[in-house]
Design an enzyme around this catalytic site. Structure first.
Site, short mmCIF file in Angstrom:
data_model
loop_
_atom_site.label_atom_id
_atom_site.label_comp_id
_atom_site.label_asym_id
_atom_site.label_seq_id
_atom_site.Cartn_x
_atom_site.Cartn_y
_atom_site.Cartn_z
N ASP A 160 0.86 -1.14 -0.15
CA ASP A 160 0.10 -0.08 -0.14
C ASP A 160 0.80 1.34 0.01
OD1 ASP A 160 -2.31 1.45 0.15
OD2 ASP A 160 -3.16 0.81 2.02
N HIS B 94 -7.88 -1.33 8.85
CA HIS B 94 -6.86 -0.93 8.00
C HIS B 94 -7.29 0.70 8.06
CE1 HIS B 94 -4.54 -0.59 4.02
NE2 HIS B 94 -5.30 0.50 3.95
N HIS C 181 -6.28 5.06 7.55
CA HIS C 181 -5.36 6.00 6.87
C HIS C 181 -5.61 7.06 7.75
CE1 HIS C 181 -4.25 4.21 2.77
NE2 HIS C 181 -5.18 3.40 3.22
N CYS D 249 -4.24 4.53 -1.74
CA CYS D 249 -4.66 3.82 -2.85
C CYS D 249 -4.73 4.78 -3.96
CB CYS D 249 -6.32 3.29 -2.80
SG CYS D 249 -6.82 2.42 -4.43
N ASN E 104 -1.19 5.40 5.28
CA ASN E 104 -1.81 4.57 6.32
C ASN E 104 -1.39 5.14 7.51
OD1 ASN E 104 -1.25 2.82 3.78
ND2 ASN E 104 -2.66 1.66 5.14
C1 LIG Z 1 -8.29 -5.58 -12.01
C2 LIG Z 1 -7.49 -5.03 -13.32
C3 LIG Z 1 -6.56 -6.20 -13.69
C4 LIG Z 1 -8.60 -4.93 -14.18
O1 LIG Z 1 -8.10 -4.18 -15.13
P1 LIG Z 1 -8.70 -4.51 -16.69
O2 LIG Z 1 -8.06 -3.62 -17.55
O3 LIG Z 1 -10.15 -4.72 -16.78
O4 LIG Z 1 -8.43 -6.20 -17.07
P2 LIG Z 1 -8.35 -7.22 -18.20
O5 LIG Z 1 -8.83 -8.39 -17.56
O6 LIG Z 1 -8.88 -6.61 -19.28
O7 LIG Z 1 -6.82 -7.25 -18.29
C5 LIG Z 1 -5.82 -6.07 -19.01
C6 LIG Z 1 -4.78 -6.40 -19.00
O8 LIG Z 1 -4.00 -6.74 -17.70
C7 LIG Z 1 -3.46 -7.94 -17.58
N1 LIG Z 1 -4.04 -8.28 -16.09
C8 LIG Z 1 -5.20 -8.49 -15.55
N2 LIG Z 1 -5.23 -9.04 -14.48
C9 LIG Z 1 -3.76 -9.14 -14.15
C10 LIG Z 1 -3.33 -9.38 -12.82
N3 LIG Z 1 -3.86 -9.75 -11.66
N4 LIG Z 1 -1.85 -9.30 -12.83
C11 LIG Z 1 -1.07 -8.97 -13.85
N5 LIG Z 1 -1.83 -8.73 -15.10
C12 LIG Z 1 -3.11 -8.57 -15.25
C13 LIG Z 1 -4.09 -8.84 -18.69
O9 LIG Z 1 -3.74 -9.91 -18.86
C14 LIG Z 1 -4.38 -7.78 -19.77
O10 LIG Z 1 -2.95 -7.64 -20.20
P3 LIG Z 1 -2.72 -7.36 -21.59
O11 LIG Z 1 -3.31 -8.42 -22.43
O12 LIG Z 1 -3.46 -6.02 -22.09
O13 LIG Z 1 -1.30 -7.34 -21.94
C15 LIG Z 1 -7.12 -3.81 -13.17
O14 LIG Z 1 -7.89 -2.73 -12.66
C16 LIG Z 1 -5.94 -3.88 -11.69
O15 LIG Z 1 -4.94 -4.35 -11.73
N6 LIG Z 1 -6.26 -2.95 -10.59
C17 LIG Z 1 -5.42 -2.83 -9.43
C18 LIG Z 1 -5.95 -1.73 -8.79
C19 LIG Z 1 -4.93 -2.03 -7.65
O16 LIG Z 1 -3.84 -2.49 -7.39
N7 LIG Z 1 -5.32 -0.82 -6.67
C20 LIG Z 1 -4.96 -0.63 -5.26
C21 LIG Z 1 -5.16 -1.78 -4.27
S1 LIG Z 1 -6.56 -1.55 -3.60
C22 LIG Z 1 -6.10 -0.42 -2.17
O17 LIG Z 1 -4.96 -0.03 -2.38
C23 LIG Z 1 -6.95 -0.32 -1.12
C24 LIG Z 1 -6.47 -1.17 0.23
C25 LIG Z 1 -6.47 -2.43 -0.03
O18 LIG Z 1 -5.25 -0.81 0.48
C26 LIG Z 1 -7.68 -1.04 1.36
C27 LIG Z 1 -8.09 0.58 1.43
O19 LIG Z 1 -7.15 1.41 1.97
O20 LIG Z 1 -9.21 0.71 0.93
#
Ligand SMILES: CC(C)(COP(=O)([O-])OP(=O)([O-])OC[C@H]1O[C@@H](n2cnc3c(N)ncnc32)[C@H](O)[C@@H]1OP(=O)([O-])[O-])[C@@H](O)C(=O)NCCC(=O)NCCSC(=O)C[C@@](C)(O)CC(=O)[O-]
Length: 307
Positions: A14, A205, A207, A238, A247
């Site tokens: 994070d 969790h 912030h 995030c 955080n």
């Molecule tokens: C969910 C997706 C993938 C949808 O994104 P999308 O574009 O809809 O996904 P897709 O299925 O169409 O795939 C697009 C491309 O991404 C690849 N792909 C697809 N999935 C993966 C994966 N898992 N790992 C690696 N690659 C991946 C997939 O293979 C493809 O590659 P391409 O063919 O274009 O080369 C995207 O939106 C994403 O990765 N989001 C992550 C967002 C994120 O990490 N946010 C921060 C974390 S949450 C947070 O911080 C909050 C928290 C937890 O701390 C608690 C709080 O405070 O609330």
């Protein structure tokens, strides 16, 4: 009620996921070593997410084998979808963290899914993980307020928590993504949940955006919660949650809990070294309030006495 608290260090995930400077794998491995040396036993060092969405986490698979392998360490990888789950499992993670936000807008921005799609996706990941014997922790993100749509009723995180437990999630992490909650809300959300599922099923969790994280952490601890996320130096936020600042700093959480008689096993002096390296690596000033106070004491020629 146990006096031992699990502090899950999320700084490497994070904390680093939205830094303008991408921290290299070598430095992340050094940060992990220093954290473990300071007594941290639970770490969330990586996420297996789209590298286009979060380039800072693109080295998850490369970093994993370089993490400390001391006995008694517990690692979690955040996964946003089934593909991420499979990558994390194949990299050897035995616990994964899932993400489900409280509103359509936030799920859409964070995961490119509606709320219903994100909940169904979590259910599929949980089912797959159960088959593989991998433990799951589901973040209920925006549990206190959505970064886009504002305050959410307490019934919403409660309802999503129930759905995730019904699907078989081992734990739930109640997340105040943008630091907009308060202790009363903490009590209102957590009291019925703890009554129904037990305090040991929950992480909290926080912030520290508006300065209430310590008050909320203490409220949760008072209600019996013994599992918290925190981020060394107060790194974090995030990238898809406008207004999400750092955080709650691990050192401030440790100070709060230890000064109230709870045991974390974490040494604040040890965390100082981590903060120094993290500040150098991210090229920004870092550090919780307790470190500021310690530095001010030293400046006056005094040895800070914590307890
Ligand atoms: C969910 C997706 C993938 C949808 O994104 P999308 O574009 O809809 O996904 P897709 O299925 O169409 O795939 C697009 C491309 O991404 C690849 N792909 C697809 N999935 C993966 C994966 N898992 N790992 C690696 N690659 C991946 C997939 O293979 C493809 O590659 P391409 O063919 O274009 O080369 C995207 O939106 C994403 O990765 N989001 C992550 C967002 C994120 O990490 N946010 C921060 C974390 S949450 C947070 O911080 C909050 C928290 C937890 O701390 C608690 C709080 O405070 O609330």
């Amino acid at each position: 009620m146990s006096d031992t608290v699990i502090v899950n260090e999320v700084g490497l995930r994070d904390g680093l996921q939205n830094q303008p400077v991408t921290v290299d794998t070598d430095t992340k491995a050094r940060l992990a070593r220093l954290l473990v040396d300071a007594g941290v036993r639970y770490l969330e060092p990586v996420s297996f997410v789209s590298p286009k969405a979060i380039p800072q986490m693109a080295d998850a698979a490369a970093l994993t084998p370089r993490l400390p392998a001391d006995e008694g360490l517990h690692y979690t990888a955040l996964v946003p979808n089934l593909k991420g789950y499979q990558l994390a499992r194949d990299a050897g993670y035995r616990t994964v963290a899932l993400v489900l936000s409280t509103t359509d807008t936030f799920n859409q921005r964070n995961l490119n899914m509606s709320l219903e799609q994100a909940a169904a996706s979590c259910e599929s990941i949980i089912a797959a993980a159960r088959e593989d014997g991998v433990a799951t922790r589901t973040y209920i993100s925006g549990a206190f307020a959505c970064p886009y749509d504002g305050p959410v009723p307490v019934s919403l995180p409660q309802q999503l928590t129930g759905r995730m437990f019904a699907a078989g999630s081992d734990e739930v992490a109640i997340a105040d993504t943008i630091g907009a909650g308060n202790p009363k809300q903490m009590k209102d959300i957590m009291t019925p949940l703890i009554r129904e599922y037990g305090a040991d099923k929950f992480f909290v969790h926080l912030h520290d955006t508006r300065g209430l994280a310590a008050a909320m952490a203490w409220e949760a601890a008072d209600l019996g919660v013994r599992r918290f996320d925190a981020s060394v130096g107060g790194l974090g936020g995030c990238p898809f949650a406008p207004g999400a600042t750092g955080n709650m700093a691990t050192e401030d959480l440790v100070y709060l809990l230890e000064s109230c008689g709870l045991k974390t096993g974490i040494d604040i002096q040890g965390l100082r070294e981590v903060v120094t390296l993290a500040a150098e690596a991210t090229q920004r000033p870092l550090g919780g309030r307790i470190l500021e106070w310690m530095a001010s004491q030293e400046k006056r020629g005094k040895t800070p006495c914590l307890w």
